[in-house]
Write a protein that holds these residues in place. Structure first.
Motif, mmCIF file in Angstrom:
data_model
loop_
_atom_site.group_PDB
_atom_site.id
_atom_site.type_symbol
_atom_site.label_atom_id
_atom_site.label_comp_id
_atom_site.label_asym_id
_atom_site.label_seq_id
_atom_site.Cartn_x
_atom_site.Cartn_y
_atom_site.Cartn_z
ATOM 1 N N SER A 10 0.835 -1.196 0.000
ATOM 2 C CA SER A 10 0.000 0.000 0.000
ATOM 3 C C SER A 10 0.872 1.250 0.000
ATOM 4 C CB SER A 10 -0.909 0.008 1.231
ATOM 5 O OG SER A 10 -1.828 1.070 1.162
ATOM 6 N N VAL A 11 0.570 2.154 -0.924
ATOM 7 C CA VAL A 11 1.254 3.445 -0.994
ATOM 8 C C VAL A 11 0.399 4.418 -0.194
ATOM 9 C CG1 VAL A 11 2.098 5.284 -2.505
ATOM 10 C CG2 VAL A 11 2.165 2.897 -3.274
ATOM 11 N N THR A 12 0.916 4.863 0.969
ATOM 12 C CA THR A 12 0.096 5.675 1.871
ATOM 13 C C THR A 12 0.463 7.151 1.859
ATOM 14 O OG1 THR A 12 1.585 5.172 3.701
ATOM 15 C CG2 THR A 12 -0.325 3.724 3.409
ATOM 16 N N GLY A 13 1.462 7.540 1.095
ATOM 17 C CA GLY A 13 1.872 8.944 1.031
ATOM 18 C C GLY A 13 2.054 9.377 -0.412
ATOM 19 N N THR A 14 2.611 10.564 -0.589
ATOM 20 C CA THR A 14 2.794 11.121 -1.930
ATOM 21 C C THR A 14 4.212 10.910 -2.466
ATOM 22 O OG1 THR A 14 3.295 13.279 -0.975
ATOM 23 C CG2 THR A 14 0.995 12.854 -1.619
ATOM 24 N N GLY A 15 5.014 10.150 -1.759
ATOM 25 C CA GLY A 15 6.375 9.881 -2.203
ATOM 26 C C GLY A 15 6.432 8.753 -3.220
ATOM 27 N N THR A 16 7.623 8.195 -3.393
ATOM 28 C CA THR A 16 7.862 7.144 -4.376
ATOM 29 C C THR A 16 8.348 5.871 -3.696
ATOM 30 O OG1 THR A 16 8.421 8.743 -6.094
ATOM 31 C CG2 THR A 16 9.237 6.500 -6.401
ATOM 32 N N LEU A 17 7.741 4.746 -4.047
ATOM 33 C CA LEU A 17 8.239 3.427 -3.671
ATOM 34 C C LEU A 17 8.995 2.909 -4.886
ATOM 35 C CD1 LEU A 17 5.301 1.572 -1.872
ATOM 36 C CD2 LEU A 17 7.450 2.310 -0.878
ATOM 37 N N ALA A 18 10.289 2.762 -4.766
ATOM 38 C CA ALA A 18 11.116 2.330 -5.891
ATOM 39 C C ALA A 18 11.500 0.871 -5.694
ATOM 40 C CB ALA A 18 12.362 3.196 -5.983
ATOM 41 N N PHE A 19 11.113 0.035 -6.644
ATOM 42 C CA PHE A 19 11.422 -1.391 -6.570
ATOM 43 C C PHE A 19 12.564 -1.706 -7.529
ATOM 44 C CE2 PHE A 19 7.195 -1.144 -4.841
ATOM 45 C CZ PHE A 19 7.283 -1.983 -3.741
ATOM 46 N N ALA A 29 -5.006 -12.782 -0.898
ATOM 47 C CA ALA A 29 -5.818 -11.781 -1.596
ATOM 48 C C ALA A 29 -5.023 -10.498 -1.817
ATOM 49 C CB ALA A 29 -7.077 -11.489 -0.794
ATOM 50 N N GLY A 30 -3.718 -10.611 -1.945
ATOM 51 C CA GLY A 30 -2.850 -9.448 -2.032
ATOM 52 C C GLY A 30 -3.092 -8.574 -3.249
ATOM 53 N N VAL A 31 -2.908 -7.282 -3.054
ATOM 54 C CA VAL A 31 -3.037 -6.288 -4.118
ATOM 55 C C VAL A 31 -1.932 -5.247 -3.941
ATOM 56 C CG1 VAL A 31 -5.546 -6.510 -4.347
ATOM 57 C CG2 VAL A 31 -4.609 -4.784 -2.820
ATOM 58 N N VAL A 32 -1.759 -4.422 -4.959
ATOM 59 C CA VAL A 32 -0.973 -3.201 -4.845
ATOM 60 C C VAL A 32 -2.016 -2.090 -4.808
ATOM 61 C CG1 VAL A 32 0.685 -1.674 -5.959
ATOM 62 C CG2 VAL A 32 0.976 -4.163 -6.133
ATOM 63 N N ASN A 33 -2.014 -1.273 -3.747
ATOM 64 C CA ASN A 33 -3.047 -0.249 -3.612
ATOM 65 C C ASN A 33 -2.433 1.122 -3.368
ATOM 66 O OD1 ASN A 33 -5.896 0.628 -3.279
ATOM 67 N ND2 ASN A 33 -5.154 1.187 -1.257
ATOM 68 N N PHE A 34 -2.959 2.112 -4.088
ATOM 69 C CA PHE A 34 -2.585 3.502 -3.860
ATOM 70 C C PHE A 34 -3.624 4.109 -2.926
ATOM 71 C CE2 PHE A 34 -0.468 2.596 -7.862
ATOM 72 C CZ PHE A 34 0.762 3.215 -7.697
ATOM 73 N N ALA A 35 -3.247 4.316 -1.663
ATOM 74 C CA ALA A 35 -4.130 4.965 -0.699
ATOM 75 C C ALA A 35 -3.940 6.480 -0.737
ATOM 76 C CB ALA A 35 -3.857 4.430 0.707
ATOM 77 N N ALA A 36 -2.906 6.925 -1.454
ATOM 78 C CA ALA A 36 -2.611 8.354 -1.637
ATOM 79 C C ALA A 36 -2.016 8.519 -3.033
ATOM 80 C CB ALA A 36 -1.632 8.841 -0.561
ATOM 81 N N ASP A 37 -1.743 9.759 -3.412
ATOM 82 C CA ASP A 37 -1.256 10.040 -4.761
ATOM 83 C C ASP A 37 0.260 9.883 -4.848
ATOM 84 O OD1 ASP A 37 -1.462 10.639 -7.432
ATOM 85 O OD2 ASP A 37 -1.460 12.806 -7.139
ATOM 86 N N GLY A 38 0.738 8.700 -4.501
ATOM 87 C CA GLY A 38 2.158 8.397 -4.580
ATOM 88 C C GLY A 38 2.516 7.738 -5.898
ATOM 89 N N THR A 58 -8.874 6.250 -4.213
ATOM 90 C CA THR A 58 -9.528 7.466 -4.689
ATOM 91 C C THR A 58 -9.248 7.602 -6.179
ATOM 92 O OG1 THR A 58 -9.076 8.494 -2.553
ATOM 93 C CG2 THR A 58 -9.711 9.966 -4.348
ATOM 94 N N THR A 59 -10.271 7.876 -6.966
ATOM 95 C CA THR A 59 -10.061 7.944 -8.407
ATOM 96 C C THR A 59 -9.066 9.032 -8.798
ATOM 97 O OG1 THR A 59 -11.216 7.696 -10.511
ATOM 98 C CG2 THR A 59 -11.961 9.492 -9.085
ATOM 99 N N LYS A 85 -4.094 7.567 -11.750
ATOM 100 C CA LYS A 85 -3.781 8.862 -12.351
ATOM 101 C C LYS A 85 -2.948 8.673 -13.617
ATOM 102 C CE LYS A 85 -1.755 13.318 -11.039
ATOM 103 N NZ LYS A 85 -1.162 14.020 -9.870
ATOM 104 N N GLU A 86 -1.852 7.875 -13.519
ATOM 105 C CA GLU A 86 -0.995 7.680 -14.688
ATOM 106 C C GLU A 86 -0.337 6.310 -14.647
ATOM 107 O OE1 GLU A 86 2.566 9.792 -17.239
ATOM 108 O OE2 GLU A 86 2.526 10.152 -15.092
ATOM 109 N N VAL A 87 -0.216 5.725 -15.833
ATOM 110 C CA VAL A 87 0.544 4.501 -16.053
ATOM 111 C C VAL A 87 1.522 4.813 -17.172
ATOM 112 C CG1 VAL A 87 0.421 2.099 -16.817
ATOM 113 C CG2 VAL A 87 -1.387 3.022 -15.339
ATOM 114 N N SER A 88 2.812 4.518 -16.957
ATOM 115 C CA SER A 88 3.781 4.812 -18.012
ATOM 116 C C SER A 88 4.750 3.656 -18.215
ATOM 117 C CB SER A 88 4.549 6.097 -17.705
ATOM 118 O OG SER A 88 5.342 5.947 -16.546
ATOM 119 N N GLY A 89 5.282 3.592 -19.426
ATOM 120 C CA GLY A 89 6.243 2.560 -19.806
ATOM 121 C C GLY A 89 6.833 2.915 -21.152
#
Length: 186
Positions: A10-19, A29-38, A58-59, A85-89
């Protein structure tokens, strides 16, 4: 993070999780979830295996950025009601493959690589959802898969330029304007 195996990320802030390694939420039942605009970034050549999807609370929240090389994203990205919000590649000469449907306000091809859509791509925000060619990359649409973006498919290059390539494998429908008279798409 290096290799990450988790039930839920879960992304809970506006920063970046870099993998730097693969991200797998294939447990339970795992997911990747954006709880904030990170933002989540996936290093070149690394994959995101999200069996139960990549969601947002949040949409028009959350940015998923695939950074190049041969990459695959499994699991649906967003939903019709809650779009990312955005998907890029498509960075450099990389190939980013999305195995399932994408629901996002903006999809960006950021370089000379290719984004492969094995599912439908849908932008549900009236007048703004789009696919953008930031570089001279391409998109490949699988047979019987469709693109619906109200803001169209755009070229963000210099005026009177041609950049971006669209390849449809079989029968597909693109709903939305493709390029303009001064910003063309191949």
């Amino acid at each position: 993070f290096l290799e990450q195996f988790a039930g839920t990320v879960s992304v809970t802030g506006t920063g970046t999780l870099a993998f730097a390694g693969n991200l797998s939420t294939t447990l339970g039942a795992g997911v990747v979830n954006f709880a904030a605009d990170g933002t989540i970034t996936s290093a070149s050549g690394k994959h995101i295996l999200a069996t139960n999807g990549i969601t947002t609370s949040t949409t028009v929240t959350g940015n998923l950025r695939m950074l190049g090389g041969a990459q695959t994203v499994t699991g649906q990205v967003g939903t019709a009601a809650l779009v990312l919000k955005e998907v890029s590649g498509g960075v450099a000469a990389g190939v980013t493959t999305f195995a399932n449907d994408i629901f996002a306000n903006t999809v960006s091809v950021t370089g000379t690589g290719t984004m492969v859509f094995n599912g439908n791509v849908t932008g549900t925000i009236a007048g703004t959802s789009s696919i953008n060619f930031i570089g001279d990359g391409g998109i490949t649409i699988a047979d019987n898969k469709n693109i619906t973006v109200s803001g169209g498919i755009t070229n963000t290059g210099a005026a009177n330029s041609i950049q971006g390539n669209i390849l449809a494998i079989g029968t597909s429908t693109i709903s939305g304007q493709v390029g303009t008279s001064t910003l063309a798409i191949n």
